[in-house]
Write a protein that holds these residues in place. Structure first.
Motif, PDB file in Angstrom:
ATOM      1  N   HIS A  50      11.875  -0.791  -2.033  1.00 40.99           N
ATOM      2  CA  HIS A  50      10.509  -0.641  -1.542  1.00 40.99           C
ATOM      3  C   HIS A  50      10.387   0.743  -0.906  1.00 40.99           C
ATOM      4  O   HIS A  50      11.213   1.121  -0.069  1.00 40.99           O
ATOM      5  CB  HIS A  50      10.181  -1.723  -0.516  1.00 40.99           C
ATOM      6  N   PRO A  51       9.350   1.500  -1.249  1.00 43.38           N
ATOM      7  CA  PRO A  51       9.266   2.871  -0.744  1.00 43.38           C
ATOM      8  C   PRO A  51       9.106   2.963   0.769  1.00 43.38           C
ATOM      9  O   PRO A  51       9.436   4.002   1.358  1.00 43.38           O
ATOM     10  CB  PRO A  51       8.034   3.435  -1.466  1.00 43.38           C
ATOM     11  N   ASP A  52       8.620   1.899   1.404  1.00 38.72           N
ATOM     12  CA  ASP A  52       8.462   1.928   2.858  1.00 38.72           C
ATOM     13  C   ASP A  52       9.795   1.852   3.603  1.00 38.72           C
ATOM     14  O   ASP A  52       9.846   2.081   4.811  1.00 38.72           O
ATOM     15  CB  ASP A  52       7.577   0.769   3.325  1.00 38.72           C
ATOM     16  N   LEU A  53      10.865   1.523   2.886  1.00 38.07           N
ATOM     17  CA  LEU A  53      12.146   1.265   3.536  1.00 38.07           C
ATOM     18  C   LEU A  53      13.145   2.402   3.392  1.00 38.07           C
ATOM     19  O   LEU A  53      14.271   2.295   3.888  1.00 38.07           O
ATOM     20  CB  LEU A  53      12.758  -0.028   2.985  1.00 38.07           C
ATOM     21  N   VAL A  54      12.761   3.470   2.698  1.00 41.16           N
ATOM     22  CA  VAL A  54      13.696   4.571   2.469  1.00 41.16           C
ATOM     23  C   VAL A  54      13.023   5.907   2.748  1.00 41.16           C
ATOM     24  O   VAL A  54      11.790   6.018   2.755  1.00 41.16           O
ATOM     25  CB  VAL A  54      14.255   4.558   1.031  1.00 41.16           C
ATOM     26  N   VAL A  73       5.999  -0.935  -6.756  1.00 41.26           N
ATOM     27  CA  VAL A  73       4.557  -0.738  -6.585  1.00 41.26           C
ATOM     28  C   VAL A  73       3.855  -1.974  -7.128  1.00 41.26           C
ATOM     29  O   VAL A  73       4.067  -2.353  -8.281  1.00 41.26           O
ATOM     30  CB  VAL A  73       4.043   0.497  -7.353  1.00 41.26           C
ATOM     31  N   SER A  74       3.019  -2.614  -6.321  1.00 41.41           N
ATOM     32  CA  SER A  74       2.224  -3.729  -6.841  1.00 41.41           C
ATOM     33  C   SER A  74       1.000  -3.171  -7.540  1.00 41.41           C
ATOM     34  O   SER A  74       0.178  -2.479  -6.927  1.00 41.41           O
ATOM     35  CB  SER A  74       1.792  -4.679  -5.720  1.00 41.41           C
ATOM     36  N   ILE A  75       0.884  -3.482  -8.826  1.00 42.99           N
ATOM     37  CA  ILE A  75      -0.264  -2.982  -9.592  1.00 42.99           C
ATOM     38  C   ILE A  75      -1.265  -4.094  -9.896  1.00 42.99           C
ATOM     39  O   ILE A  75      -2.350  -3.823 -10.417  1.00 42.99           O
ATOM     40  CB  ILE A  75       0.194  -2.301 -10.898  1.00 42.99           C
ATOM     41  N   GLY A  76      -0.913  -5.329  -9.533  1.00 38.16           N
ATOM     42  CA  GLY A  76      -1.802  -6.460  -9.807  1.00 38.16           C
ATOM     43  C   GLY A  76      -2.342  -7.152  -8.580  1.00 38.16           C
ATOM     44  O   GLY A  76      -3.194  -8.033  -8.685  1.00 38.16           O
ATOM     45  N   THR A  77      -1.851  -6.740  -7.391  1.00 35.65           N
ATOM     46  CA  THR A  77      -2.337  -7.317  -6.138  1.00 35.65           C
ATOM     47  C   THR A  77      -2.463  -6.209  -5.098  1.00 35.65           C
ATOM     48  O   THR A  77      -1.840  -5.148  -5.218  1.00 35.65           O
ATOM     49  CB  THR A  77      -1.384  -8.388  -5.576  1.00 35.65           C
ATOM     50  N   GLY A  81      -2.158  -4.873   4.770  1.00 29.08           N
ATOM     51  CA  GLY A  81      -1.534  -3.805   5.533  1.00 29.08           C
ATOM     52  C   GLY A  81      -1.193  -2.574   4.736  1.00 29.08           C
ATOM     53  O   GLY A  81      -0.638  -1.614   5.288  1.00 29.08           O
ATOM     54  N   SER A  82      -1.518  -2.544   3.436  1.00 30.06           N
ATOM     55  CA  SER A  82      -1.252  -1.350   2.633  1.00 30.06           C
ATOM     56  C   SER A  82      -2.024  -0.170   3.199  1.00 30.06           C
ATOM     57  O   SER A  82      -3.184  -0.296   3.600  1.00 30.06           O
ATOM     58  CB  SER A  82      -1.661  -1.579   1.175  1.00 30.06           C
ATOM     59  N   SER A  83      -1.381   0.985   3.200  1.00 37.21           N
ATOM     60  CA  SER A  83      -2.001   2.161   3.812  1.00 37.21           C
ATOM     61  C   SER A  83      -3.251   2.616   3.075  1.00 37.21           C
ATOM     62  O   SER A  83      -4.107   3.301   3.655  1.00 37.21           O
ATOM     63  CB  SER A  83      -0.984   3.308   3.872  1.00 37.21           C
ATOM     64  N   ASP A  84      -3.393   2.257   1.802  1.00 37.49           N
ATOM     65  CA  ASP A  84      -4.552   2.674   1.014  1.00 37.49           C
ATOM     66  C   ASP A  84      -5.575   1.563   0.829  1.00 37.49           C
ATOM     67  O   ASP A  84      -6.399   1.613  -0.092  1.00 37.49           O
ATOM     68  CB  ASP A  84      -4.113   3.224  -0.340  1.00 37.49           C
ATOM     69  N   THR A  85      -5.563   0.565   1.693  1.00 41.19           N
ATOM     70  CA  THR A  85      -6.481  -0.570   1.560  1.00 41.19           C
ATOM     71  C   THR A  85      -7.931  -0.120   1.434  1.00 41.19           C
ATOM     72  O   THR A  85      -8.714  -0.695   0.669  1.00 41.19           O
ATOM     73  CB  THR A  85      -6.334  -1.513   2.772  1.00 41.19           C
ATOM     74  N   GLY A  86      -8.307   0.909   2.168  1.00 41.92           N
ATOM     75  CA  GLY A  86      -9.684   1.371   2.156  1.00 41.92           C
ATOM     76  C   GLY A  86     -10.152   1.906   0.818  1.00 41.92           C
ATOM     77  O   GLY A  86     -11.362   2.057   0.595  1.00 41.92           O
ATOM     78  N   ALA A  87      -9.222   2.190  -0.092  1.00 41.11           N
ATOM     79  CA  ALA A  87      -9.592   2.714  -1.408  1.00 41.11           C
ATOM     80  C   ALA A  87     -10.061   1.613  -2.359  1.00 41.11           C
ATOM     81  O   ALA A  87     -10.610   1.913  -3.426  1.00 41.11           O
ATOM     82  CB  ALA A  87      -8.414   3.460  -2.026  1.00 41.11           C
ATOM     83  N   ALA A 120      -2.048   7.711  -7.499  1.00 46.44           N
ATOM     84  CA  ALA A 120      -1.672   8.208  -6.173  1.00 46.44           C
ATOM     85  C   ALA A 120      -0.427   7.494  -5.662  1.00 46.44           C
ATOM     86  O   ALA A 120       0.452   8.123  -5.044  1.00 46.44           O
ATOM     87  CB  ALA A 120      -2.827   8.018  -5.202  1.00 46.44           C
ATOM     88  N   ARG A 121      -0.318   6.200  -5.916  1.00 49.77           N
ATOM     89  CA  ARG A 121       0.876   5.461  -5.497  1.00 49.77           C
ATOM     90  C   ARG A 121       2.105   5.950  -6.257  1.00 49.77           C
ATOM     91  O   ARG A 121       3.178   6.135  -5.671  1.00 49.77           O
ATOM     92  CB  ARG A 121       0.670   3.956  -5.725  1.00 49.77           C
ATOM     93  N   PHE A 122       1.961   6.140  -7.562  1.00 49.97           N
ATOM     94  CA  PHE A 122       3.096   6.629  -8.354  1.00 49.97           C
ATOM     95  C   PHE A 122       3.514   8.020  -7.888  1.00 49.97           C
ATOM     96  O   PHE A 122       4.706   8.335  -7.801  1.00 49.97           O
ATOM     97  CB  PHE A 122       2.725   6.681  -9.842  1.00 49.97           C
ATOM     98  N   LYS A 123       2.530   8.871  -7.595  1.00 48.12           N
ATOM     99  CA  LYS A 123       2.855  10.217  -7.147  1.00 48.12           C
ATOM    100  C   LYS A 123       3.585  10.191  -5.801  1.00 48.12           C
ATOM    101  O   LYS A 123       4.499  10.988  -5.559  1.00 48.12           O
ATOM    102  CB  LYS A 123       1.598  11.077  -7.049  1.00 48.12           C
ATOM    103  N   ALA A 124       3.204   9.253  -4.946  1.00 52.10           N
ATOM    104  CA  ALA A 124       3.903   9.114  -3.667  1.00 52.10           C
ATOM    105  C   ALA A 124       5.362   8.742  -3.896  1.00 52.10           C
ATOM    106  O   ALA A 124       6.259   9.237  -3.196  1.00 52.10           O
ATOM    107  CB  ALA A 124       3.211   8.068  -2.804  1.00 52.10           C
ATOM    108  N   CYS A 125       5.602   7.875  -4.890  1.00 48.39           N
ATOM    109  CA  CYS A 125       6.987   7.540  -5.254  1.00 48.39           C
ATOM    110  C   CYS A 125       7.731   8.778  -5.737  1.00 48.39           C
ATOM    111  O   CYS A 125       8.877   9.029  -5.339  1.00 48.39           O
ATOM    112  CB  CYS A 125       6.999   6.479  -6.354  1.00 48.39           C
ATOM    113  N   LYS A 126       7.076   9.549  -6.595  1.00 47.06           N
ATOM    114  CA  LYS A 126       7.694  10.768  -7.123  1.00 47.06           C
ATOM    115  C   LYS A 126       8.015  11.738  -5.992  1.00 47.06           C
ATOM    116  O   LYS A 126       9.097  12.334  -5.947  1.00 47.06           O
ATOM    117  CB  LYS A 126       6.747  11.411  -8.137  1.00 47.06           C
ATOM    118  N   ASP A 127       7.071  11.896  -5.082  1.00 48.60           N
ATOM    119  CA  ASP A 127       7.258  12.852  -3.993  1.00 48.60           C
ATOM    120  C   ASP A 127       8.387  12.432  -3.051  1.00 48.60           C
ATOM    121  O   ASP A 127       9.051  13.294  -2.450  1.00 48.60           O
ATOM    122  CB  ASP A 127       5.955  13.019  -3.205  1.00 48.60           C
TER     123      ASP A 127
END
Length: 256
Positions: A50-54, A73-77, A81-87, A120-127
């Motif tokens: 999980h990206p939040d743990l590393v 990355v959850s792509i279906g739910t 508390g997700s940081s991008d909930t507002g999107a 944006a989520r995938f790019k965050a993983c890449k970064d």
């Protein structure tokens, strides 16, 4: 000459080559940790995290050891508390996922809304330094999501996500949905399965092995299983199998 998985992992670790040059191959070993605290000291080829743990430093250290990493990355739910909930506008949010009450299903037909968010989520993983993504909850069509979503809708969505991942030099895997294998395998680089032995569908995704794309399977400790027998079946089918608790914490049992 085609490099084998071990040699390629060493190459990636030594020279920090960006994915997808750090390819995934049949024979790779793996571990899967989505709940803290994580234990990164594992003798495996691949870790799904999980990206939040590393941290970027964690991932760089793993890559130096030749370990390729997969970003959850959850792509279906949408997780509470997700940081991008507002999107996410309200009209793309469906019913609560019965098995995971902190998540609500997404209307995956709304490519105009979801594709930019997932990019944006995938790019965050890449970064962060990940080599690949695990797109979870592909099975929206097979759940009471609150939307009339079909298998074709899921395939169209996931195919677009695969193109996005590859454009970012990330590998991407199919998550479960064995019935969609024929439609998804050309877009995917590996497959992550849950309980394919216990639920008797490992053979339904065997096309991945024939394409030299690995199958990473986790069986679960909260269900009855003869794990040595499961490992024998996994070896015959060239599946990388582990035994985990349902919350995917650090403890793991590997096949011999």
């Amino acid at each position: 000459m085609k490099a084998n998985g071990k040699a390629l992992a060493m190459f990636c670790g030594q020279f920090l080559v960006a994915a997808p040059a750090c390819a995934f191959s049949v024979g790779d070993t793996w571990d899967w940790q989505l709940t803290e605290p994580v234990d990164l000291d594992r003798q495996v080829s691949v870790m799904d995290l999980h990206p939040d743990l590393v941290t970027p430093e964690d991932l760089a250290a793993l890559r130096q050891k030749g370990v390729r990493t997969i970003c959850y990355v959850s792509i279906g739910t949408l997780e509470k508390g997700s940081s991008d909930t507002g999107a996410f506008p309200d009209d793309v949010l469906g019913k609560t996922y019965e098995d995971w009450p902190d998540e609500r299903f997404l209307d995956v037909r709304r490519l105009d809304i979801l594709l930019p968010i997932m990019k944006a989520r995938f790019k965050a993983c890449k970064d962060l330094g990940f080599d690949a993504v695990e797109p979870d909850n592909m099975d929206v069509h097979d759940n009471d999501s609150g939307f009339p979503i079909t298998a074709d809708d899921v395939v169209a969505y996931v195919a677009r996500l695969a193109a996005i991942a590859h454009s970012l030099d990330l590998a991407i895997g199919q998550k479960n949905v064995p019935e969609l294998t024929a439609d998804l395998i050309e877009h995917m680089d590996f497959l992550i399965a849950e309980s394919c032995y216990q639920d008797k569908w490992c053979a339904d995704v065997s096309a991945y092995v024939r394409e030299d794309k690995p199958i990473f399977d986790a069986e679960y400790t909260d269900r009855p299983i003869d794990f040595p027998e499961a490992c024998k079946a996994a070896a015959q089918q060239n599946i990388a199998m582990i035994l985990k608790d349902r919350d995917l914490t650090a403890p793991v049992e590997f096949c011999p």
